[in-house]
Design an enzyme around this catalytic site. Structure first.
Site, short mmCIF file in Angstrom:
data_model
loop_
_atom_site.label_atom_id
_atom_site.label_comp_id
_atom_site.label_asym_id
_atom_site.label_seq_id
_atom_site.Cartn_x
_atom_site.Cartn_y
_atom_site.Cartn_z
CG ASP A 142 -124.67 28.74 -4.98
OD1 ASP A 142 -123.61 28.97 -5.60
OD2 ASP A 142 -125.21 27.62 -4.95
CE1 TYR B 288 -128.06 30.47 -6.84
CE2 TYR B 288 -130.24 30.24 -5.86
CZ TYR B 288 -129.20 29.74 -6.61
OH TYR B 288 -129.32 28.49 -7.16
CD GLU C 52 -132.47 27.84 -8.56
OE1 GLU C 52 -131.79 27.89 -7.52
OE2 GLU C 52 -132.11 27.25 -9.59
#
Length: 345
Positions: free
Chosen positions: A145, A127, A44
DNA sequence: AACTCGGGGCG
DNA sequence: CGCCCAGAGTT
């Protein structure tokens, strides 16, 4: 803006269609084989503002060298930066390293499972905390996102400005309307749909599993969404360096963490007067960053005098590195390219 | 709430 | 050449 006077309407079928589509069309990516929160976390961070094709090698190399939290926490910051070389947004590497030590110190080396705890890690925002908690621990937060902005704004033909600071909470609520039980797969489905089908330009609406539910598509106005009003313009920045070399070595120093290229290595930006005699040539490089147009002037200083070399080093805080060993340091891309060319000469 | 931070690829 | 990408930290 879409009037949601029909709030009682059921948009869940959209999320379920996306789940079904994802089950057959999920991209085959290395981090799709695991629910190890460490690996999901790293991926991520790597892929923040970074396309999969661009960061895939960095991710694989990073995991190979730092396979778990402890290995990462025990490493030197400069080695973490080396594995981030060329990826950009280097505070991500610094924060990822600090966060690994947070996990060792505050959580006894066990990755926290709770959204609020994950959120406390350096470099982890709303996020990433949502993505890790939903994919690895069954959390139920949408990982909002750029893909969410684009897909949802098109489905609902919603002109809410995605450059607004309220966009995240607004589209989080919108996501809640379509979000099914399996939030982890739903989040990843939105990413794959946004990447493969609902692309920024020339979306493949004919192949989209939810084109029947997409208001922008039915209006033939997908190119109107998402709406983004604030445009950042690149500013000019001039840098000046001296590439001071002698006997297969050259001078470098490490940047601070308060500007671009945080803690990366660079060349001296000044030399002494007696050194100017040894300037062989001056090269000007232009380099385009997202928010800056760089002009980098590099003077090639071939240092023939050992005395001048020694005196300059003694009076300044520069490091010496061998040409052959310079790949053990993380340089900004344009300087990396310059060194590569210097090696050929 | 606005500003800052890389690099690459695409139309 | 402008825009966008599995955003977050700072002010």
């Amino acid at each position: 803006m879409l009037e949601r006077d029909n709030k009682s309407s059921d948009f869940l079928h959209i999320g379920n269609k996306l789940l079904n589509w994802y089950g057959k069309n999920a991209r085959d990516l290395p981090f799709r084989q695991t629910k190890d929160p460490y690996k999901i976390w790293i991926c991520e961070i790597v892929f923040q503002q970074t396309r999969i094709s661009q960061g895939l090698n960095h991710y694989n190399n990073f995991i190979k060298r730092f396979p778990d939290v402890k290995t990462l926490a025990d490493a030197e910051e400069n080695e973490v930066l080396l594995y981030w070389k060329g990826l950009g947004y280097y505070s991500r590497a610094i924060n990822i390293h600090k966060a690994s030590q947070q996990i060792m110190n505050d959580y006894h080396g066990v990755f926290p499972a709770d959204y609020e705890e994950i959120l406390k890690l350096k470099g982890v925002g709303k996020y990433t905390a949502a993505a890790v908690s939903s994919i690895c621990f069954g959390g139920r937060m949408p990982a909002v996102d750029g893909n969410f902005y684009r897909v949802l704004s098109r489905i609902f033909a919603d002109d809410f400005d995605i450059s607004s600071s309220r966009a995240f909470s607004y589209f989080s609520q919108l996501a809640g309307l379509v979000m099914p039980e399996n939030v982890g797969d739903f989040n990843q489905a939105m990413m794959d749909l946004g990447s493969e089908i609902c692309k920024p330009k020339n979306p493949l609406c004919g192949e989209c599993p939810v084109n029947d539910d997409c208001l922008a598509f039915s209006l033939d106005k997908t190119s109107d969404y998402p709406v983004k009003t604030k445009k950042v313009k690149a500013q000019d920045l001039a840098l000046k360096y001296y590439f001071v070399h002698r006997n297969g070595q050259f001078l470098i120093r490490q940047r601070k963490d308060d500007f671009i290229w945080k803690k990366l290595f660079e060349f001296p930006d000044t030399i002494s007067e007696d050194m100017e005699l040894f300037i062989r040539n001056v090269k000007t490089i232009t380099h385009k960053l997202t928010h800056k147009n760089l002009t980098i002037e590099i003077s090639n200083v071939e240092m023939d005098s050992e005395a001048v070399w020694d005196r300059f080093i003694a009076q300044n805080h520069y490091l010496i590195t061998d040409f052959e060993d310079s790949h053990d340091k993380s340089f900004p891309k344009p300087l990396e390219n310059y060194i590569q060319n210097a090696l050929k000469d």
